[in-house]
Design a protein around this motif. Structure first.
Motif, PDB file in Angstrom:
ATOM      1  N   GLY A 182      47.938   1.195 -30.706  1.00  0.00           N
ATOM      2  CA  GLY A 182      46.812   1.074 -30.975  1.00  0.00           C
ATOM      3  C   GLY A 182      46.206   0.529 -29.504  1.00  0.00           C
ATOM      4  N   GLY A 183      45.167   1.176 -29.039  1.00  0.00           N
ATOM      5  CA  GLY A 183      44.392   0.556 -27.889  1.00  0.00           C
ATOM      6  C   GLY A 183      43.039   0.303 -28.087  1.00  0.00           C
ATOM      7  N   SER A 184      42.280  -0.157 -27.025  1.00  0.00           N
ATOM      8  CA  SER A 184      40.788  -0.332 -27.502  1.00  0.00           C
ATOM      9  C   SER A 184      39.908   0.789 -27.505  1.00  0.00           C
ATOM     10  N   GLN A 185      40.560   1.950 -26.936  1.00  0.00           N
ATOM     11  CA  GLN A 185      39.730   3.106 -26.574  1.00  0.00           C
ATOM     12  C   GLN A 185      40.222   4.022 -27.517  1.00  0.00           C
ATOM     13  N   LYS A 186      41.650   4.188 -27.738  1.00  0.00           N
ATOM     14  CA  LYS A 186      42.366   5.418 -28.461  1.00  0.00           C
ATOM     15  C   LYS A 186      43.553   4.910 -29.187  1.00  0.00           C
ATOM     16  N   LYS A 221      39.732   6.882 -32.052  1.00  0.00           N
ATOM     17  CA  LYS A 221      39.392   6.108 -33.274  1.00  0.00           C
ATOM     18  C   LYS A 221      39.358   4.639 -32.576  1.00  0.00           C
ATOM     19  N   GLY A 222      38.422   3.804 -33.376  1.00  0.00           N
ATOM     20  CA  GLY A 222      38.542   2.294 -32.951  1.00  0.00           C
ATOM     21  C   GLY A 222      37.346   1.550 -33.553  1.00  0.00           C
ATOM     22  N   ILE A 223      37.242   0.408 -32.887  1.00  0.00           N
ATOM     23  CA  ILE A 223      35.939  -0.441 -33.406  1.00  0.00           C
ATOM     24  C   ILE A 223      34.910  -0.763 -32.276  1.00  0.00           C
ATOM     25  N   THR A 224      33.724  -1.193 -32.527  1.00  0.00           N
ATOM     26  CA  THR A 224      32.907  -1.718 -31.416  1.00  0.00           C
ATOM     27  C   THR A 224      32.351  -2.954 -32.200  1.00  0.00           C
ATOM     28  N   VAL A 225      32.124  -3.985 -31.395  1.00  0.00           N
ATOM     29  CA  VAL A 225      31.786  -5.098 -31.558  1.00  0.00           C
ATOM     30  C   VAL A 225      30.405  -5.375 -30.881  1.00  0.00           C
ATOM     31  N   ASN A 226      29.412  -5.589 -31.833  1.00  0.00           N
ATOM     32  CA  ASN A 226      27.800  -5.957 -31.301  1.00  0.00           C
ATOM     33  C   ASN A 226      27.725  -7.432 -31.741  1.00  0.00           C
ATOM     34  N   GLY A 227      26.934  -8.127 -30.938  1.00  0.00           N
ATOM     35  CA  GLY A 227      26.446  -9.313 -31.098  1.00  0.00           C
ATOM     36  C   GLY A 227      27.083 -10.187 -30.263  1.00  0.00           C
ATOM     37  N   SER A 228      26.529 -11.404 -30.274  1.00  0.00           N
ATOM     38  CA  SER A 228      27.050 -12.591 -29.405  1.00  0.00           C
ATOM     39  C   SER A 228      28.274 -13.318 -29.805  1.00  0.00           C
ATOM     40  N   PRO A 229      29.264 -13.340 -28.841  1.00  0.00           N
ATOM     41  CA  PRO A 229      30.569 -13.966 -29.115  1.00  0.00           C
ATOM     42  C   PRO A 229      30.529 -15.489 -29.542  1.00  0.00           C
ATOM     43  N   GLU A 230      29.341 -16.019 -28.920  1.00  0.00           N
ATOM     44  CA  GLU A 230      29.209 -17.428 -29.269  1.00  0.00           C
ATOM     45  C   GLU A 230      28.842 -17.631 -31.078  1.00  0.00           C
ATOM     46  N   ASN A 231      28.205 -16.531 -31.658  1.00  0.00           N
ATOM     47  CA  ASN A 231      27.807 -16.808 -32.882  1.00  0.00           C
ATOM     48  C   ASN A 231      28.460 -15.603 -33.656  1.00  0.00           C
ATOM     49  N   GLY A 258      36.380   9.895 -33.680  1.00  0.00           N
ATOM     50  CA  GLY A 258      36.175  11.124 -32.856  1.00  0.00           C
ATOM     51  C   GLY A 258      37.074  11.998 -33.091  1.00  0.00           C
ATOM     52  N   ASP A 259      37.538  12.945 -32.158  1.00  0.00           N
ATOM     53  CA  ASP A 259      38.505  13.881 -32.198  1.00  0.00           C
ATOM     54  C   ASP A 259      40.014  13.440 -32.118  1.00  0.00           C
ATOM     55  N   MET A 260      40.799  14.181 -33.008  1.00  0.00           N
ATOM     56  CA  MET A 260      42.279  13.936 -32.726  1.00  0.00           C
ATOM     57  C   MET A 260      42.812  15.270 -31.983  1.00  0.00           C
ATOM     58  N   TRP A 261      43.610  14.902 -30.982  1.00  0.00           N
ATOM     59  CA  TRP A 261      44.238  15.970 -30.286  1.00  0.00           C
ATOM     60  C   TRP A 261      45.858  15.748 -29.847  1.00  0.00           C
ATOM     61  N   SER A 262      46.592  16.964 -29.929  1.00  0.00           N
ATOM     62  CA  SER A 262      48.029  16.749 -29.771  1.00  0.00           C
ATOM     63  C   SER A 262      48.377  17.353 -28.496  1.00  0.00           C
ATOM     64  N   PRO A 263      48.877  16.330 -27.522  1.00  0.00           N
ATOM     65  CA  PRO A 263      49.159  16.999 -26.375  1.00  0.00           C
ATOM     66  C   PRO A 263      50.588  17.887 -26.115  1.00  0.00           C
ATOM     67  N   LYS A 264      50.643  18.760 -25.399  1.00  0.00           N
ATOM     68  CA  LYS A 264      51.713  19.758 -25.181  1.00  0.00           C
ATOM     69  C   LYS A 264      52.823  18.971 -24.494  1.00  0.00           C
ATOM     70  N   LEU A 265      54.017  19.135 -25.229  1.00  0.00           N
ATOM     71  CA  LEU A 265      55.171  18.441 -24.702  1.00  0.00           C
ATOM     72  C   LEU A 265      56.303  19.341 -24.333  1.00  0.00           C
ATOM     73  N   ASP A 266      57.030  18.818 -23.238  1.00  0.00           N
ATOM     74  CA  ASP A 266      58.130  19.676 -22.894  1.00  0.00           C
ATOM     75  C   ASP A 266      59.184  19.744 -23.951  1.00  0.00           C
TER      76      ASP A 266
END
Length: 375
Positions: free
Chosen positions: A265-269, A287-297, A308-316
């Motif tokens: 799992g990563g912050s973008q994908k 896929k992932g999450i987005t956080v909105n708002g103030s970190p202080e509150n 979003g989309d799912m893709w499967s890269p070609k592998l040797d």
């Protein structure tokens, strides 16, 4: 080498290995002298090593050692030109042999590898490298002093799927890594000399060591044996890093089904790696999450979900063991450092040692040594 090994035919990417040079082409191999290989152990994994090196440009299997006569008879039947012996010392003493591949129980790795290095032979040793970090360090130092190649057979590192994951992580395509979560379970084979983490988790630890740019700093592990007098057959490992990343590995010899699945799992994908999939082993999810708002509150923070989309890269589709063997030969011929070198083997052994200690202490956190061997 333990008796349990996952499937041989893995996807592999034979492109340039970062910081370690290119996989040698057939034309390059033909311009350099052939590497004569001796193989010790013709039980479970040894036949695959002999087959691979026998078919490999730039390499030739000249001798095989095993203590069982019936195994050597199989070698003579299939490879009449290959010398056979029940004494591994014959391989160390043979001046024609340039390199030794060791496919024996892990308890024998150190003595055989050390003897091979002291005889001036390059070494490819099965996983896990040794039974202790002290032994691993000794082998690394011996290889360095003699300017010899010491390589560990972490086969999965040479698969196309793992190579692709490493590429996606290194290029920041998935963003910052949040977690590494893997499951490797099946019914048997039970080992008598090592527990399930030394048999199965070693695969995931070698993959994680290669894919992730950060190294774990501590491990907590729990496990249990359900057969009196035998080592643990089920275990859970949790690894901690200096950043916010975390890793979890589940291994089990008592599962009703065979599962080989890793989530990264990563912050973008996010990535799903299923080694049992016949073709689409790697799937990348936007896929992932987005956080909105103030970190202080924290009460005003809103967590949103992105799909979003799912893709499967070609592998040797080249066999991983073939590419690994080619890399070993290339490193000998070109004087290169292997991807799965002795230090990679040492890092994995250190984690296995710490996890074993943690299991004995019912999951107590064990710090990992950050000291590396001087190169």
């Amino acid at each position: 080498m333990t008796n349990t090994r996952d499937r041989l035919t893995q996807n592999v990417d034979s492109s340039t290995y970062p910081e370690r040079g290119n996989i040698c082409s057939d034309e390059q191999n033909s311009a350099i002298h052939t590497i004569n290989i001796g193989v010790i152990g013709y039980g479970y994994w040894g036949p695959n090593l002999v087959r691979t090196f026998a078919d490999l440009p730039g390499a030739k299997v000249v001798a095989v050692s095993d203590f069982k006569i019936e195994r050597l008879a199989k070698v003579q039947s299939r490879y009449p030109s290959v010398k056979v012996t029940t004494d591994s010392q014959d391989l160390f003493a043979d001046p024609k042999i340039d390199a030794i591949a060791i496919a024996t129980p892990v308890s024998t790795h150190y003595d055989l590898a050390l003897a091979a290095l002291q005889a001036g032979k390059h070494v490819l040793v099965e996983k896990p490298m040794t039974v202790s970090s002290e032994q691993a360090i000794r082998l690394i130092e011996e290889a360095q002093q003699r300017n010899l190649v010491l390589m560990v057979d972490h086969t999965f590192v040479y698969t196309g799927a793992v190579r692709k994951m490493q590429e996606l992580v290194a290029s920041k395509a998935i963003g910052d890594v949040y977690y590494y979560d893997s499951v490797r379970v099946n019914l048997g084979l039970f080992q008598h000399d090592v527990n399930v983490i030394w048999d199965l988790a070693v695969h995931d630890l070698s993959i994680m060591d290669y894919v992730l740019q950060a190294k774990p700093t501590a491990v907590s592990a729990t496990g249990m044996s359900h057969i009196p007098g035998e080592p643990e057959n089920i275990a859970y490992l949790t690894l901690f890093f200096d950043n916010s990343a975390i890793a979890h590995i589940h291994v089990n010899w008592l599962a009703p089904v065979k599962v080989r699945r890793t989530l990264l799992g990563g912050s973008q994908k996010m990535i799903c790696y299923d080694d049992l999939e016949p073709s689409e082993k790697i799937k990348v999810y936007d896929k992932g999450i987005t956080v909105n708002g103030s970190p202080e509150n924290v009460y005003q923070m809103l967590v949103g979900y992105r799909t979003g989309d799912m893709w499967s890269p070609k592998l040797d589709m080249t066999e991983a063991l073939q590419t690994e063997a080619l890399h070993f030969v290339d490193c000998i011929q070109q004087g290169k450092r292997p991807i799965t070198d002795g230090e990679a083997g040492l890092r994995v052994v250190r984690i296995l040692e710490a996890a074993t200690q943690s299991i004995k202490q019912q999951g107590q956190l064990v710090e990992l040594s950050g000291v590396e061997v001087a190169v």
